[in-house]
Design a protein around this motif. Structure first.
Motif, short mmCIF file in Angstrom:
data_model
loop_
_atom_site.label_atom_id
_atom_site.label_comp_id
_atom_site.label_asym_id
_atom_site.label_seq_id
_atom_site.Cartn_x
_atom_site.Cartn_y
_atom_site.Cartn_z
N SER A 177 48.22 33.97 65.83
CA SER A 177 48.93 33.92 67.07
C SER A 177 48.61 32.59 67.78
O SER A 177 49.39 31.70 68.40
CB SER A 177 48.90 35.07 67.89
OG SER A 177 47.70 35.07 68.00
N GLU A 178 47.13 32.25 67.71
CA GLU A 178 46.53 31.22 68.54
C GLU A 178 47.04 29.92 67.65
O GLU A 178 47.28 28.74 68.28
CB GLU A 178 45.18 31.31 68.59
CG GLU A 178 44.62 32.39 69.50
CD GLU A 178 43.23 32.88 69.16
OE1 GLU A 178 42.58 33.34 70.04
OE2 GLU A 178 42.53 32.35 68.31
N ASP A 181 50.50 29.23 68.57
CA ASP A 181 50.69 28.68 69.99
C ASP A 181 50.30 27.33 70.01
O ASP A 181 50.83 26.46 70.72
CB ASP A 181 49.80 29.38 70.90
CG ASP A 181 50.06 29.05 72.39
OD1 ASP A 181 51.02 28.94 72.81
OD2 ASP A 181 48.82 28.95 72.93
#
Length: 1004
Positions: A177-178, A181
């Motif tokens: 997810s990081e 992002d």
């Protein structure tokens, strides 16, 4: 209970689904005293439990990069009393997250969660074990009692056993997810991450958590010293798609009026110098999602002015706009004495990758320039006379003519042997140790170009290029070598082990598969067929011979167990090529054929072959008998009695405290220097194990080497020792493993890529550095893969820095035919140790002479396997090395050394049974004798039996040749420990000898 556990797991997992795992955890390593048992693995989480409970939940982000974390065992230990928690319920275990429930917990204290345990292998060779499999399922009754709101354990720190084992910070991964992002906020197809050398970029398919706070377009700032070779990195992430044809450019670095020119800066990933000193560039493409580290080197002169030097690095790819990184390097006024090489963390030795040390045509020590007199070319002790076709019509070793006619390169068609009109050879280069010439021919069907060279060591190379002008059906293209029968006595190669030349023999090229069966020699007249790869053969005797190598394969070094290339394409011709040797009319004809083929217009075909004229040097008997080796793998330190027995050379093997890491002796240089200085004070030389084939995982530059793709580090299946699995993860091939105790990291090497690479350059510079800075007296080579050009460089670098020797070891169990594998090394080698997997008691005398002794090539050797055969060994002037042991068998050479010293063998003349002028023979052709004659006229005779049963023999002595009056002569057999009892004989006495045994006998 298992059914109940299955029913409860979804409920438990669902209840925890919305929980937030602990993040931003500290990473540490324990001090030396607190290093834990390595059987628990190299990584643990130290967790804090604040209260006793039936069950405790642990949920944290461990951000791992290694494979299959869900399949590894958990071991949970109470830090206070050492008890183990048995019940562990896995809720979510993957590369990002560890969410488990454990209990019951009776003590509020620290707990250690070990999560990568593996079985310890305390030996050596290979690491074939896997991690311990997952722990047993928790007790079902305990699972049934787990409530919903469980007390939470907290991770205090994640620890690695040592700094070398640590994942922090460059292998602590960003979450998916990081990563997504970050990509959304930085949407460019190519993202750049400058890094100091202290944080080597390690992962290729994941970005480290550390980079999440890195702003794109940020500059690089570093600190260096005058006279330092400074290294740094820029990571290129193909975040938004593949990057094709990466282009890297850089500017000068300027500080006021002072400049570091761009020519003094390099990117190791995009350019360099190959082992022949030729400049090259590399094309780099990066697959989507992959990170390509770029390593830069800045050559800072000692005369540089202190200041901050600024410039840019610009990186682009096809369809991708250039992006620049501002570079600022602050250079202090301090001067680094040795470019930074003594401090491995600086990575200054990366410049060694582009070293050209030792390249040139100057003869090495002991050789002279090539002399040219018309068509007669001379090197030390040998001579070649060229015919008008440019091929040798005469080859001599000293005064011994080898050929019975000119060597022929024949192209045969339906019309017969093609005759191409050629002029006389034209010399194109005469440069001290190398002479080159060409011949050019043509007819209405084809053109022929031949480039040839002779070097100072007696190596002759021919490269024929055939260019058809029309479609031509060729019946054969072959090489014929006719040799005088009295010279062509022995042979080895092309499917035959060392032995007498057979009356007739033929063979085909072998395939890529080798048998694992050892070669077992016999006493039969016919040589034994070998089933290993062969691309060379040798024919000759102890005074003269010719080694022939068929070249043209993608890999042309020694054909070892790790490298199994296909045969040379032109010679093999799809399996149609082969080899024939036969005796006819006092001559021996060796022929290499390639068979039928069709040549098409302008499609060139190349035939490459090389000769080495033997012997390559004169035997140094004094060195053989004086320079006695102490070779103890685990303990390189000899005892006082060993020195008293005459040990003069210590070989420091790898895998011991002094030289623990294979092929990288730069991590223990202080210890090696102290050891060398001490033994030099005792008049004893020190040599190191230092080769190329595999490379220890402990090499500090491993991540920079990894960034070069598979240029240096070979590709493979992965696996092996846990460190490799945890850090390299994939795309490597494990090789040598050595356990180094519970504190040090094991030596877990990986295979080098086959063929030439810039690691050869690094190796050469490293060798010079070792000789110059540590005072070593040479190296011990254990089955290596480079070719003769490297040996030339090695000799030049060693001889420029000290008094050095090279001894070469090989194992015939997988290096089929060590002699022909390494003949091209022999001009640069001082001693052989061809003994591993040699079955001495079953080897014929011819096999001993050709494959083990080194004598036909101008060298001598030592025995190895199971202590050798001490009696037969003396027939060839050999003992074992002290105190080498194989299979628990030790053969102590010191009693024989004592005889050597008492007799004065180092100053003696050695006359073997293989020579026509041998003054002592026996009455039985299975009982062979070698005579040693010292300056005082005293005689020592070494007798060895190859008879199959106890046999009587008498000595046949040429008294006149020895200059001894038989009426007053004494024939004495001295008592030698573990060798023979004492006796005295008359010249006519029959002497009983046991099979495989022998005697040392004085004639006084």
């Amino acid at each position: 209970m298992k059914k109940l556990l299955t029913l409860l797991l979804p409920l438990i997992s669902f209840a925890a689904a919305s929980a937030q795992p602990q993040d931003n955890i500290k990473y540490t390593t324990p001090n030396f005293i607190k290093i834990w048992n390595d059987a628990l693995g190299n990584h643990r989480a130290i967790i804090e439990v604040s209260q006793p409970s039936q069950a405790i939940e642990l949920d944290f982000l461990w951000r791992r990069h290694d494979k299959d974390p869900q399949n590894r065992r958990f071991i949970l230990i109470n830090a206070q009393d050492g008890s183990q928690i048995k019940n562990i319920l896995r809720k979510e275990v993957n590369n990002e997250r560890c969410n488990i429930v454990f209990g019951p917990v009776n003590t509020a204290t620290e707990y250690y969660l070990y999560y990568l345990p593996y079985p310890i292998h305390t030996g050596w060779g290979g690491f074939g074990a896997d991690y311990l499999k997952s722990e047993d399922a928790p007790d079902g009754e305990w699972v049934a009692k787990i409530g919903k709101d469980l007390p939470k354990a907290k991770v205090q720190t994640i620890q690695a056993r040592t700094e070398f084992d640590s994942f922090y910070p460059m292998e602590v991964t960003a979450l998916a997810s990081e990563t997504a992002d970050y990509k959304s906020k930085n949407s460019d197809k190519m993202l750049l991450f400058p890094e100091d050398r202290s944080f080597q970029i390690r992962m290729r398919d994941a970005i480290p958590q550390k980079w999440l706070s890195t702003k794109q377009g940020s500059a690089f700032a570093g600190r260096a010293e005058r006279n330092e070779y400074y290294a740094y990195q820029i990571g290129v992430w193909a975040a938004g798609g593949a990057l094709d044809n990466l282009k890297v450019e850089w500017s000068d670095l300027k500080s006021g009026n002072n400049t570091i020119l761009k020519k003094d800066i390099t990117c190791f990933n995009t350019e360099g110098y190959n082992p022949r000193g030729e400049y090259f560039t590399k094309n780099i493409s990066v697959k989507e999602g992959i990170i390509q580290p770029l390593w830069f080197g800045v050559d800072i002169a000692e005369s540089a002015t202190a200041g901050t030097y600024r410039g840019t690095v610009t990186i682009s790819a096809e369809g991708v706009a250039p992006k620049s990184v501002d570079v600022a390097i602050e250079i202090s006024d301090k001067v680094t004495a040795d470019r930074g090489d003594s401090e491995l963390w600086r990575h200054s030795r990366l410049r060694w990758l582009n070293s050209r040390a030792g390249i040139g045509n100057e003869p090495t020590k002991g050789y002279t320039n090539v002399e040219v007199d018309g068509n007669k070319l001379s090197v030390k002790g040998r001579q070649v006379v060229l015919g008008d076709d440019g091929l040798p019509h005469s080859i001599k070793a000293k005064d011994n003519e080898i050929l019975a006619g000119g060597i022929e390169f024949i192209i045969q068609t339906d019309k017969g042997n093609t005759v191409l009109r050629t002029g006389k050879p034209e010399y194109t280069l005469q440069d001290n140790g190398r002479v080159e010439w060409t011949t050019i021919g043509a007819n209405d069907e084809m053109k022929l170009n031949c480039r040839a060279a002779l070097e100072f060591d007696g190596w002759v190379n021919y490269i024929y290029t055939i260019t058809p002008l029309k479609n031509i059906k060729v019946k054969d293209i072959r090489l014929n070598i006719s040799m005088r029968g009295e010279v062509a006595r022995y042979m080895m190669g092309m499917g035959l082990e060392g032995g007498n030349v057979p009356s007739a023999h033929s063979s085909k090229w072998f395939g890529a598969k080798q048998s694992d069966k050892p070669i077992i020699s016999t006493t039969s007249d016919a040589p034994v067929k070998l089933d290993g790869l062969q691309d060379s053969f040798w024919v000759g005797n102890s005074d003269a011979g010719l080694s022939v190598e068929l070249r043209g394969a993608s890999y042309t070094g020694p054909l070892l167990n790790l490298y199994r290339p296909a045969p040379p394409v032109s010679w093999n011709n799809g399996g149609k090529g082969g080899f024939v040797i036969k005796k006819e009319g006092g001559k021996v004809l060796a022929s290499v054929y390639s068979g039928e083929r069709e040549l098409k217009p302008n499609e060139t075909i190349v035939f490459d072959f090389a000769f080495i004229i033997t012997p390559v040097k004169s035997i140094d008997y004094k060195s053989q008998f004086n320079d006695r080796y102490y070779h103890n793998g685990s303990n390189p330190t000899p005892a006082e009695e060993d020195i008293a027995a005459g040990v003069k050379v210590i070989n420091v093997h790898h895998a011991n405290e002094l030289n623990p890491y294979i092929n990288y002796p730069f991590l223990t240089t202080a210890q090696i220097k102290n050891f060398t200085d001490y033994w030099h004070s005792k008049d004893v030389k020190v040599k190191l194990y230092y080769t190329i084939r595999e490379l220890t995982n402990n090499v500090p530059e491993i991540w920079a080497l990894r960034s070069l793709g598979n240029e240096i580090l070979g590709s493979g299946r992965g696996g092996g020792y846990p460190w490799l699995r945890e850090h390299l993860v994939d795309d490597y091939l494990p090789q040598w493993y050595q356990y180094l105790g519970p504190v040090n990291s094991a030596d877990a090497s990986i295979v080098n890529s086959p063929g030439e690479s810039r690691w050869y350059n690094y190796y050469i510079e490293g060798l010079g550095w070792l000789v110059k800075n540590l005072g070593i007296n040479g190296i011990y080579l254990d089955d290596v893969t480079y070719g003769r050009d490297m040996l030339k460089r090695m000799r030049r670098v060693m001889d420029a820095n000290g008094d050095c020797a090279i001894d070469l070891h090989s194992n015939t169990g997988f290096s089929r035919g060590a002699v022909i594998q390494y003949t091209e090394f022999f001009p640069y080698v001082d001693k052989l140790w061809f003994g591993e997997s040699f079955y001495y008691n079953r080897m014929s005398p011819e096999n001993w002479l050709v494959e083990v002794s080194g004598i036909p090539f101008g060298l001598m050797g030592d025995m190895l396997h199971r202590g050798g055969n001490r009696w037969r060994g003396m027939v060839y002037g050999m003992t074992v090395r002290h105190p080498w042991m194989t299979d628990g068998i030790l053969c102590d050479p010191r009693p024989v050394w004592k005889v050597w010293d008492n007799f004065g063998i180092a100053d003696s003349k050695m006359v073997g049974y293989w020579r026509a002028d041998a003054p002592v023979r026996t009455s039985n052709d299975k009982i062979l004798a070698t005579t040693y004659i010292n300056p005082n006229g005293e005689i020592l005779v070494a007798v060895g039996s190859w008879a199959e049963k106890p046999t009587d023999f008498t000595l046949k002595i040429d008294w006149k040749a020895l200059g001894i009056n038989p009426a007053t002569a004494r024939i004495v057999q001295p008592e030698i420990v573990d060798f023979q009892s004492s006796a005295e004989y008359k010249a006519t006495d029959k002497i009983r000898i046991e099979p495989t045994k022998g005697y040392l006998i004085y004639i006084r």
